[in-house]
Design a protein around this motif. Sequence first.
Motif, mmCIF file in Angstrom:
data_model
loop_
_atom_site.group_PDB
_atom_site.id
_atom_site.type_symbol
_atom_site.label_atom_id
_atom_site.label_comp_id
_atom_site.label_asym_id
_atom_site.label_seq_id
_atom_site.Cartn_x
_atom_site.Cartn_y
_atom_site.Cartn_z
ATOM 1 N N ARG A 1 0.969 -1.105 0.126
ATOM 2 C CA ARG A 1 0.144 -0.147 0.009
ATOM 3 C C ARG A 1 0.729 1.069 -0.011
ATOM 4 O O ARG A 1 1.942 1.065 0.340
ATOM 5 C CB ARG A 1 -0.915 0.015 1.124
ATOM 6 N N PRO A 2 0.370 2.335 -0.476
ATOM 7 C CA PRO A 2 1.084 3.765 -0.471
ATOM 8 C C PRO A 2 1.651 4.096 0.888
ATOM 9 O O PRO A 2 2.910 4.425 0.918
ATOM 10 C CB PRO A 2 0.125 4.711 -0.850
ATOM 11 N N ALA A 3 1.105 3.857 2.037
ATOM 12 C CA ALA A 3 1.683 4.094 3.199
ATOM 13 C C ALA A 3 2.950 3.452 3.416
ATOM 14 O O ALA A 3 3.988 3.799 3.967
ATOM 15 C CB ALA A 3 0.796 3.987 4.391
ATOM 16 N N GLY A 4 2.822 1.953 3.084
ATOM 17 C CA GLY A 4 3.903 1.200 3.189
ATOM 18 C C GLY A 4 5.042 1.387 2.128
ATOM 19 O O GLY A 4 6.163 1.161 2.698
ATOM 20 N N ARG A 5 4.919 1.851 1.157
ATOM 21 C CA ARG A 5 5.684 2.273 0.213
ATOM 22 C C ARG A 5 6.617 3.477 0.749
ATOM 23 O O ARG A 5 8.148 3.534 0.611
ATOM 24 C CB ARG A 5 5.135 2.685 -1.385
ATOM 25 N N LEU A 6 5.674 4.462 1.209
ATOM 26 C CA LEU A 6 6.538 5.541 1.741
ATOM 27 C C LEU A 6 7.431 5.378 3.103
ATOM 28 O O LEU A 6 8.459 5.905 3.172
ATOM 29 C CB LEU A 6 5.574 6.380 2.331
ATOM 30 N N TYR A 7 6.947 4.358 4.078
ATOM 31 C CA TYR A 7 7.718 3.807 4.973
ATOM 32 C C TYR A 7 9.032 3.258 4.645
ATOM 33 O O TYR A 7 10.203 3.611 5.212
ATOM 34 C CB TYR A 7 6.833 2.858 5.846
ATOM 35 N N CYS A 8 8.855 2.139 3.345
ATOM 36 C CA CYS A 8 10.148 1.603 2.996
ATOM 37 C C CYS A 8 10.962 2.552 2.574
ATOM 38 O O CYS A 8 12.378 2.676 2.553
ATOM 39 C CB CYS A 8 9.530 0.679 2.160
ATOM 40 N N ASN A 9 10.449 3.733 1.816
ATOM 41 C CA ASN A 9 11.337 4.675 1.157
ATOM 42 C C ASN A 9 12.253 5.490 2.316
ATOM 43 O O ASN A 9 13.339 5.932 2.145
ATOM 44 C CB ASN A 9 10.484 5.920 0.276
#
Length: 320
Positions: free
Chosen positions: A189-197
């Motif tokens: 999900r977008p929030a997960g992508r942001l966290y990994c970034n």
Amino acid sequence: MLKMRLERPRMIGVFCLLFILTNCINKYVLSVLKFTFPTIFQGWQTLVGALVLHLLMLSGKLDFSLKTLNSLYICIFREDVALWLPSMFFFVGTIYAGSRALASLPVPVFFAFQNLASVISLTVDVILKSKVNVWSYIFNMALVVSSIGVAKTDPQNNTDGYFWVCYHVLSLGAYSTYQKLIKGRLKLRPAGRLYCNYVYSMILFAPASYFLGEALEASKFPHLYFAKFYICCGLSGILGVFLSLVVIQLEPLLESSGISLDFLSSAAKIITSVLSLVIFPFTLTVPYVSWLAINLLASLFSEELLPLAHPSNSNVVENT
């Protein structure tokens, strides 16, 4: 439906406010206070972002769709995160080069060249044989021509700044292109992508600040013991992550409105550029301002006509 209609204007207002504050504070720290240590500055921002997201996840406010996210070791080796890994690399390049560019270039010039990411997106659409509105060609060509005009008429002509803003645009274009290529395959999900970034960037910037010598140089920074420096850095990190979260929430609200997030971002860039002329010193000439105005106005429609004509091809490039 009524609740969504009432919520949409409020979210748009919050987005514009956070966009303006985040970019102006970043510009203030980088050019007025002259804290030109991107590995430390971006490392701090991504650290704050990762902590805020993790706290929101633990409190149940966000769902990253990764049950094992509490263990960073397991998270890194998950299939979805591995698929997202190239985007993390492009994200690091985007924020590092963006920080270097914004430190040297005026805000309107930085935005004008950042708009060229739309040209890269259009080129990828053509290569992938997606249907593209003819007006998008016209407005994107206007972006290219006006960007050249801005560089040619710039009274300050900061070569280093233009180098880094070009690197920033290429990284941003690569980030957007890779998202298109893996669309439908990535379940993160977008929030997960942001966290990994944020976590990936933080891990890279921490040792880089030492090996590049920026940690030692930063210890001699003249504003190191001034409260305004820490206040601005703190606000920069917090506002930045909340801007990204608002973007994630705003995107589905805009899907049924006929307004793309690209259009909204372009409008926010125009407002921020006008305000920056008052806040920061800026040498003006008539040709210079004319090319900037053409670029910023053309960006309003460079991608906006695409989702209206072909909803299935709409694309949102994340703000970093």
